[in-house]
Structures are given as C-alpha cells and as structure tokens.
Design an enzyme around this catalytic site. Structure first.
Site, PDB file in Angstrom:
ATOM      1  N   THR A 134       0.818  -1.214   0.000  1.00 32.39           N
ATOM      2  CA  THR A 134       0.000   0.000   0.000  1.00 32.39           C
ATOM      3  C   THR A 134       0.850   1.262   0.000  1.00 32.39           C
ATOM      4  OG1 THR A 134      -1.706  -1.168   1.206  1.00 32.39           O
ATOM      5  CG2 THR A 134      -1.828   1.210   1.264  1.00 32.39           C
ATOM      6  N   SER A 184       2.195  -7.903  -0.280  1.00 27.58           N
ATOM      7  CA  SER A 184       3.048  -8.700   0.603  1.00 27.58           C
ATOM      8  C   SER A 184       2.733 -10.193   0.564  1.00 27.58           C
ATOM      9  CB  SER A 184       3.015  -8.158   2.032  1.00 27.58           C
ATOM     10  OG  SER A 184       1.825  -8.498   2.686  1.00 27.58           O
ATOM     11  N   THR A 198       1.717  -4.689   4.645  1.00 24.72           N
ATOM     12  CA  THR A 198       1.686  -5.014   6.071  1.00 24.72           C
ATOM     13  C   THR A 198       1.253  -6.452   6.369  1.00 24.72           C
ATOM     14  OG1 THR A 198      -0.557  -4.159   6.239  1.00 24.72           O
ATOM     15  CG2 THR A 198       1.242  -2.638   6.788  1.00 24.72           C
ATOM     16  N   ASP A 199       0.549  -7.105   5.415  1.00 24.07           N
ATOM     17  CA  ASP A 199      -0.071  -8.397   5.740  1.00 24.07           C
ATOM     18  C   ASP A 199       0.943  -9.467   6.148  1.00 24.07           C
ATOM     19  OD1 ASP A 199      -2.518  -7.303   5.321  1.00 24.07           O
ATOM     20  OD2 ASP A 199      -2.845  -8.207   3.355  1.00 24.07           O
TER      21      ASP A 199
END
Ligand SMILES: *[C@@H]1O[C@H](CO)[C@@H](O)[C@H](O)[C@H]1NC(C)=O
Ligand SMILES: *[C@@H]1O[C@H](CO)[C@@H](O)[C@H](O)[C@H]1NC(C)=O
Ligand SMILES: *[C@@H]1O[C@H](CO)[C@@H](O)[C@H](O)[C@H]1NC(C)=O
Ligand SMILES: *[C@@H]1O[C@H](CO)[C@@H](O)[C@H](O)[C@H]1NC(C)=O
Ligand SMILES: *[C@@H]1O[C@H](CO)[C@@H](O)[C@H](O)[C@H]1NC(C)=O
Ligand SMILES: *[C@@H]1O[C@H](CO)[C@@H](O)[C@H](O)[C@H]1NC(C)=O
Ligand SMILES: *[C@@H]1O[C@H](CO)[C@@H](O)[C@H](O)[C@H]1NC(C)=O
Ligand SMILES: *[C@@H]1O[C@H](CO)[C@@H](O)[C@H](O)[C@H]1NC(C)=O
Ligand SMILES: *[C@@H]1O[C@H](CO)[C@@H](O)[C@H](O)[C@H]1NC(C)=O
Length: 379
Positions: free
Chosen positions: A59, A106, A140-141
């Site tokens: 993102t 990710s 971030t995942d």
C-alpha cells in the site's frame, strides 16, 4: 537556497568546500550523486546521515502525491522520487537512495525475494561505512515474516526498519507518508544501532522478533502483546525506552551462500483435523512443517499419530506452535515417549516457518532444529 548556492559555485568554477556536495534534484534531474555502489541519491548533503530505502511494493508504494510527475524515469528512480515527492521533509533528515527489490503485494513476497533483499542490505548498507541504515517499504499483511527473516540474517548492527501503510494514499489522513518519515528518521538515528530489525509505524518502534499484526484493518495493528514496544516517536523524534538488547533465543544466520529456501508449510489445528493435508503436502514436496496448534501446540489424537509417524519414519521436522495471538509452547505440552516433538516456544507459526526454512537451507537435522528452537522454549 540550495539550488542558488550550487549554481553560483558552479558558475564561479570554484572547488566546492561547503558540506553540500549536491543540491536536491528537481523532478527532471533525479540523480545528483551516485556512490561507489551505484546507488543514486536525489540530494547529497554530507553532514546528513545516508539511508537506503528498499522498495518491495504494498500500500505504501502508492504514496505519490502526483503520479503524472514520473513519466520517463527508470523504475527504481520513480518509486523513490514518488516517495520523496509525497514526503519532501525526508530530505531534511537524511540523504536517501532507493533500490527496487520487488513490486508486489506482501502475500506475493517469496523466499527468493527475501534472500535477495537480505543480500542487497549487506551490499548497500552493512558494507558501506557511510550508510547509516536501511528502510524497507512493504505491504503489512506478511510484513512480520520478511521482518523476522531480516532480523535473523542481517546482523551488522545498523538499523533495518520495516515500514508500511494501513490506509491507501487516497484516504483522508493516509498514514504512509508520515510512517515513512518516521522510519527514515529511526534508520538515521545513532541510538537505533544494535537493535536488530525494527518496525516503525503509527509512532511506535517495535522489535520485529516478537511483533505481530493483530488487526486486519486498523492503524494500530502491530503489537507485541506481552513484550511491548522498544520506543516511540513524538513529533518525529525517536525515544527508546531501553538501551539495545537482543531477544532471548535469537540467533544470527548467514545466507550469503544460500540460493534457495526449502518449502515449509503451515497447517492449522482444529476439531476434526485430518492427516491427509500433511501427507499430501509431503508428496507435493514440503520439507518441513509448522503446526498452528490449538492452545500450546495441540492437535487431534489422530493427527498426533501422524506427526510422530512423520518425525520418526520420514525424519521431516514438524514444529508445534500456537494458533492463539500470543503465548508459548512448552516442551512439556507436546512431549511424548514415542517421538521427539519440537515446540516453537514463543515463536508464532509464521515466524517459526521462517526459522525452520533457514535451518533446512543450512542442512540441519532434527536434533539441531530442535536445539535451534529450544532457547525460546520456557520449560
Ligand atoms: C545540510 O544539512 C544540515 C543539517 O545537518 C543543515 O543544517 C543544512 O541546512 C543542510 N544544507 C542544505 C543546503 O540543505
Ligand atoms: C522539466 O522538463 C520539461 C520538459 O523538458 C520542462 O518544460 C520543465 O520546465 C522542466 N522542469 C524543471 C523543473 O526543470
Ligand atoms: C542509478 O542510475 C543508473 C542510471 O540511471 C541506473 O542504471 C542504475 O540502475 C541506478 N542504480 C540503482 C541502484 O537503481
Ligand atoms: C553520506 O554519504 C556521503 C557519500 O558517501 C559521505 O560523504 C557522507 O560522509 C555520508 N554522511 C554521513 C553522515 O556519514
Ligand atoms: C534475485 O536476484 C537475482 C540476481 O540479481 C535475480 O536474477 C533474480 O531474478 C532475483 N529474484 C527475485 C525473485 O527477485
Ligand atoms: C565515505 O565518505 C567519505 C567522506 O566523504 C569519503 O571520503 C569516502 O570515500 C566515502 N567512502 C565510501 C566507501 O564511499
Ligand atoms: C561461502 O562460500 C565462500 C566461497 O565458497 C566460503 O569461503 C565461505 O566460507 C562460505 N560462507 C559460509 C558462511 O558458508
Ligand atoms: C491417517 O488417517 C487415516 C484415515 O483416517 C488413517 O487410516 C491412518 O492410519 C492415519 N495415519 C496415521 C499415521 O495415523
Ligand atoms: C545431527 O547433527 C549433529 C551435528 O552435526 C550430529 O552430531 C548428530 O549426530 C546429528 N544427528 C542425527 C540424528 O543425525
């Protein structure tokens, strides 16, 4: 002001003795200084620390305030130019250069990308005495997996900072730009040395050995529930609560000669769990497993037979971790008289998987693998 000074000096043909070697780039002139490693800088003020930003996607990569400003530039430059464009005050904190390692969400980061990233950090940051630290922009995942890999494989004392964004660039109050500024600030901070790979988001500084993503959506998603944070930033000024320390049980791995990480699968424990997922995955080529166990490593009685069969007969490692958000798997909870089970201790399934992959890549046997997990096992 900087441009004026540079132009004047150039016109006068004088030797440039001011600390400013090169002015900031305009949007038509992205590189003003290239170092011995081939890294391109958009500004070189030699009194400022130098930071390399490794871009992987996610993102935060969509942080540009004006995507149309980038037409005609090489891909690596575009990303860093985009980031600087979105956060010009980065250049008050550090001279930044960019390396595009990947450009994927990710979930699509692979162990091949992680091996490359680790080697590139050594080449561009660890081995350059003039480079203060590294920042990795990442979705971030699965950020905690890449972070754990870097924490295990980059141990030169310089800060490595993971950063991402929870809100897209188009959101009201997007978090990416400020997170990036805070990440570069920590990477440039002498107090950030010898603390391993950290995550800087939402004004918090976390050790990535323990930190995990706790919430699928909210800004304050990264937490180390039991272990807490290392520090925080107020008005972009880092404050560390403690002097540098190393997590109990953390070991350093050298992947310089590693070219591939063997396949390790994670199996989730639940009522009615069948053993065919395990045997099918072995047939498909999995060389190790992590169980996201119920409670402290627990599985159905029938699946436990399968674990012991695979450990004893096939000698394939199966590490038992927990499916809860935090906790620990002690040896006493998984031990038996018929097999040498491997508890994960305080490492959650996704971190255990990274560690097991690194151990298998180095050809470690079952005994050595159990020994590598044991320092984080409290029993
Ligand atoms: C270079 O960085 C220093 C801070 O270390 C700052 O005081 C100075 O203004 C900078 N020079 C320019 C031309 O930006
Ligand atoms: C950038 O290049 C364009 C086209 O060559 C030119 O019109 C523009 O003035 C340049 N901008 C700067 C800041 O140099
Ligand atoms: C630096 O810029 C040169 C020329 O555009 C390019 O060939 C090189 O790949 C860049 N370096 C990096 C690390 O992106
Ligand atoms: C930043 O890098 C330049 C070029 O390598 C170097 O001259 C300068 O001393 C570095 N800055 C710091 C604070 O180390
Ligand atoms: C890793 O780096 C090598 C050498 O630069 C490159 O050939 C390869 O495509 C990279 N792999 C990935 C997955 O990016
Ligand atoms: C580091 O910076 C100093 C001061 O600018 C410079 O003399 C030296 O060549 C730089 N070293 C490297 C490896 O770039
Ligand atoms: C990596 O390979 C080189 C060259 O073969 C060798 O000298 C070095 O000891 C190896 N490093 C490790 C950590 O195995
Ligand atoms: C795996 O499950 C199948 C079907 O329930 C059963 O027949 C088999 O004995 C199990 N294997 C082991 C090693 O427990
Ligand atoms: C595992 O490796 C260690 C160290 O190389 C060795 O001492 C031990 O005998 C090995 N164990 C088995 C079961 O192969």
């Amino acid at each position: 002001m900087a441009i004026g000074l540079f132009t004047l000096a150039a016109l006068a043909g004088i030797a440039y003795t001011s600390p400013v070697l090169h002015r900031r780039a305009t949007s038509n002139d992205t590189t003003v200084f290239t170092n011995y490693n081939g890294l391109n800088f958009t500004q070189m003020n030699t009194t400022l620390p130098n930071v390399t930003i490794f871009a992987t996607g996610g993102t935060i990569a969509g942080s540009s305030s004006d995507n149309t400003a980038t037409t005609g530039y090489a891909e690596g430059d575009v990303t860093v130019l985009n980031l600087i464009d979105a956060v010009p005050s980065l250049l008050d904190v550090a001279n930044v250069a960019g390396v595009q390692v990947a450009n994927v969400g990710s979930e699509d980061i692979t162990s091949d990308i992680l091996l490359n990233l680790s080697k590139l950090i050594h080449q561009y940051v660890c081995d350059d005495p003039n480079m203060s630290g590294a920042v990795i922009t990442h979705g971030t995942d699965t950020m905690e997996e890449s972070a754990f890999f870097m924490d295990a494989t980059v141990n030169c004392g310089k800060p490595v900072i993971m950063v991402g964004a929870m809100r897209p660039a188009t959101a009201v109050s997007a978090d990416g730009p400020f997170n990036l500024l805070e990440a570069v600030t920590v990477a440039a901070d002498p107090n950030a040395k010898d603390r391993g790979t950290m995550l800087v988001m939402n004004d918090r500084i976390a050790s990535t050995y323990y930190m995990t993503k706790m919430n699928a959506n909210t800004l304050d998603t990264f937490k180390s529930v039991e272990m807490g944070f290392l520090g925080e930033l107020i008005s972009d000024k880092p404050y560390f609560y403690y002097p540098p320390s190393t997590p109990t049980g953390k070991a350093a791995y050298d992947v310089n000669n590693v070219t591939t990480i063997p396949r390790v699968d994670i199996l989730f424990s639940y009522q009615d769990m069948h053993n065919d997922t395990l045997y099918n995955a072995i047939e498909a080529g999995a060389q190790g497993f992590v169980i996201a166990g119920a409670g402290a490593g627990g599985v159905t009685t029938s699946f436990n037979y399968a674990i012991e069969d695979v450990l004893n007969r096939l000698e394939i490692p199966i590490v038992q971790s927990f499916r809860t958000a935090s906790g620990e798997v002690p040896l006493s909870d998984v031990s038996s008289t018929t097999a040498s089970h491997i508890p994960s201790g305080y490492l959650n399934p996704q971190k255990s998987r990274i560690l097991l992959g690194l151990l298998l890549a180095q050809g470690k046997n079952l005994t050595e693998i159990a020994a590598a997990f044991s320092p984080s096992v409290d029993d």
